[in-house]
Design an enzyme around this catalytic site. Structure first.
Site, PDB file in Angstrom:
ATOM      1  N   GLU A 158      32.726  42.164  36.383  1.00  0.00           N
ATOM      2  CA  GLU A 158      32.517  42.834  35.104  1.00  0.00           C
ATOM      3  C   GLU A 158      31.962  41.881  34.044  1.00  0.00           C
ATOM      4  OE1 GLU A 158      36.220  46.014  35.397  1.00  0.00           O
ATOM      5  OE2 GLU A 158      36.437  44.229  34.154  1.00  0.00           O
TER       6      GLU A 158
ATOM      7  N   ARG B 264      32.747  48.247  29.270  1.00  0.00           N
ATOM      8  CA  ARG B 264      32.336  47.076  30.039  1.00  0.00           C
ATOM      9  C   ARG B 264      31.320  47.456  31.110  1.00  0.00           C
ATOM     10  NH1 ARG B 264      37.996  45.096  32.108  1.00  0.00           N
ATOM     11  NH2 ARG B 264      38.981  46.685  30.851  1.00  0.00           N
TER      12      ARG B 264
ATOM     13  N   THR C  60      42.751  36.345  42.486  1.00  0.00           N
ATOM     14  CA  THR C  60      42.322  37.749  42.372  1.00  0.00           C
ATOM     15  C   THR C  60      41.355  37.900  41.201  1.00  0.00           C
ATOM     16  OG1 THR C  60      44.403  38.549  43.263  1.00  0.00           O
ATOM     17  CG2 THR C  60      43.118  40.115  41.974  1.00  0.00           C
TER      18      THR C  60
ATOM     19  N   ASP D 192      44.939  49.211  34.777  1.00  0.00           N
ATOM     20  CA  ASP D 192      43.825  48.812  33.914  1.00  0.00           C
ATOM     21  C   ASP D 192      42.457  49.091  34.493  1.00  0.00           C
ATOM     22  OD1 ASP D 192      43.829  46.947  35.892  1.00  0.00           O
ATOM     23  OD2 ASP D 192      43.767  45.204  34.582  1.00  0.00           O
TER      24      ASP D 192
END
Lengths: 346, 346
Positions: free
Chosen positions: B66, B55, B94, B237
């Site tokens: 992103e 990404r 968030t 993550d």
């Protein structure tokens, strides 16, 4: 103006094709381009502040889909743009685009805008801005090689910002020339239709090459271009697509946007990786010279860089803020309790 | 369904937050997730057909923005997603997201969709799909560590696809537990609120870790997890954000989505770059084993991969096509004569 937030979502300002056209008509294309040039110069002056990366490109046999992101510490922008030369055969655009401007502090998108028209405007504004530093003094004649979707925007930008009075037009497609001539008929310009590339460059102070063939073409050879001319070469903008003969590039002072990208995509892809070039942000900041003499042959080898799309989105967003009202897209889920996303769905 | 084209523009189907919620209510969250799992499995089975790249991420002190693109020879998709942990302090999400699905043959976008809700659904569908291959037979008890925005979607996916009957909930925030319990009250589940991570894992067949802290945390240590359990670890993550102790990872068989990304972003970022892992597409295609014994400890170290967003966009687009009507955004300029873009503006 921030995202307008309702019970369940945060809205994003939306400029549709119709709204972009209305904005242009309200402001005037000339004034729009002039305003855009100011934003471009502001952003080029703070060049180091931008997170620059090569564009992401997904290639297919039919064309390419690209994402062009960039940002600084306050705003982030990206453009989605495709390039599909065969689209015109089925009545579709070769290039369409849209873009998003976001708030870096929250990550929330602020603006979604059509960018097919806006890209044509920013490309014309970029060419004219570069020419302010590179074109011969009192340039009055522009030769346009390629009368496609970009051409009228280029002419208007050079006319209003550089004072061009005479425009010489050439395209391999006679209908494209006629379309361009008709569209420019009321602009107070002296328009001359030419029958060849050799003819169109005669007497030109500035030559713009903006052709669409996706191959290494030679639209301009060195013998066609006199000393003192400025060449605005914007059609050679991806690997395998060039417009200028290598000996023309070698003879000229070459100016570019961003070296890592232009070495791959620009006309200089034909030259050794250390061929002399000047990145334009140095010139715009007065750190390096642009044009230094009447005899100098200058080339702007333009490929289109993400910072220019960022400037265009920022300009449109500021216009929308000043205007105070804009269509809103309900794009972002935003529950009152951020942890209770599920609560929205029942 | 293709782009609907009018005089000056090509329209793109648009799924707003309101429309996504309406779609979910019409179909049912369980059925939506089940349908999504089918699409995910189809796309995982043709793994090599996808153009996979890490990404693009623009980091700032406040968070990250992103772009996650991927595509095959027919469709291209990308997701815009932000991660800004401090957003909740000002009542914002968030994570928010939206995505676009495009036709590779023309480069034209077909669908623009909200993806804040859709990402929660695809993450839950992905976890449940992986667990079909990895969880112990007849698993009946799920422990949820982290009761944030993802949690209810995870529980519903495991309940409807894996037959989970008992859900044990824990979060450091008691209000988050309460919210999750309330939201799941009518799902026919046996819900047990726990006071600690040590308590919540007691008797669980499947443990999901889905916590939000952006740091290298240790939510689960090896002594907390019995043999035979499946750990669905989805909160670790991004670089610097992990949930599992290294000795737990070393004790288990670790399954992941896409090695180049998970080595950087997953819990295995703590392990040497050659630590044993299995990419799940091999398991889904039957080329490599998933769970092989009742005693085996399995971990799905999930980070979220672009192919899953592609599957989710493709699923929603097919739903919209079946439905036959959808809001349309006038996003792409499309003049009758493709060369006459300027003609639109006058």
């Amino acid at each position: 103006m921030k995202n307008s937030i309702n019970e369940k979502s945060a809205n994003v300002a939306f400029i549709s094709v119709t709204e972009m056209i209305a904005l242009l008509k309200r402001i005037g294309t000339e004034q729009f381009i002039a305003g855009l040039v100011e934003y471009l110069e502001q952003d080029y002056r703070q060049w180091e502040a931008f997170d620059k990366s090569p564009r992401f490109a997904a290639h297919s046999p039919e064309g390419v889909i690209e994402l062009m992101p960039t940002g600084n510490d306050t705003l982030f922008g990206f453009k989605y743009v495709n390039g599909h030369p065969k689209n015109t055969l089925s009545g579709l655009q070769t290039v369409t685009a849209f873009g998003v401007l976001s708030d870096v502090a929250t990550g929330y998108p602020l603006l979604l805008s059509e960018m097919t028209i806006l890209t044509a405007l920013r490309t014309a504004a970029t060419s004219a801005m570069m020419a302010k530093y590179l074109a011969p003094k009192n340039a009055s004649t522009l030769a346009m090689i390629g009368c496609g979707a970009q051409s009228e925007f280029q002419v208007i930008a050079f006319s209003s910002l550089l004072g061009i009075k005479t425009v010489r037009l050439y395209d391999i497609n006679a209908q494209a020339i006629e379309k361009c001539r008709n569209n420019l008929a009321d602009k107070g310009l002296n328009i001359i239709v030419c029958a060849s590339a050799n003819e169109v460059v005669q007497g030109a102070d500035i030559i713009t090459t903006c052709t669409a063939d996706k191959k290494n073409a030679t639209i301009l050879t060195s013998d066609m271009v006199s000393d003192g001319v400025h060449v605005n070469a914007i059609g050679g903008d991806c690997p395998g697509k060039t417009e200028l003969a290598a000996d023309l590039l070698n003879r000229a002072d070459v100016f570019i946007e961003y070296e890592p990208q232009t070495r791959i995509e620009g006309d200089i892809q034909q030259l050794p990786a250390n061929s002399p070039i000047t990145e334009m942000y140095h010139v715009i900041r007065g750190e390096k010279p642009g044009r230094t003499s009447d005899q100098q042959l200058t080339i702007f080898d333009g490929v289109g860089f993400a910072v220019e799309d960022y400037s265009a989105l920022r300009f449109v967003y500021d216009l929308v803020k000043k205007q105070g009202n804009c269509a809103q897209l309900e794009l972002l889920a935003n529950p009152e309790n951020p942890r209770n996303l599920f609560g929205l769905t029942v």
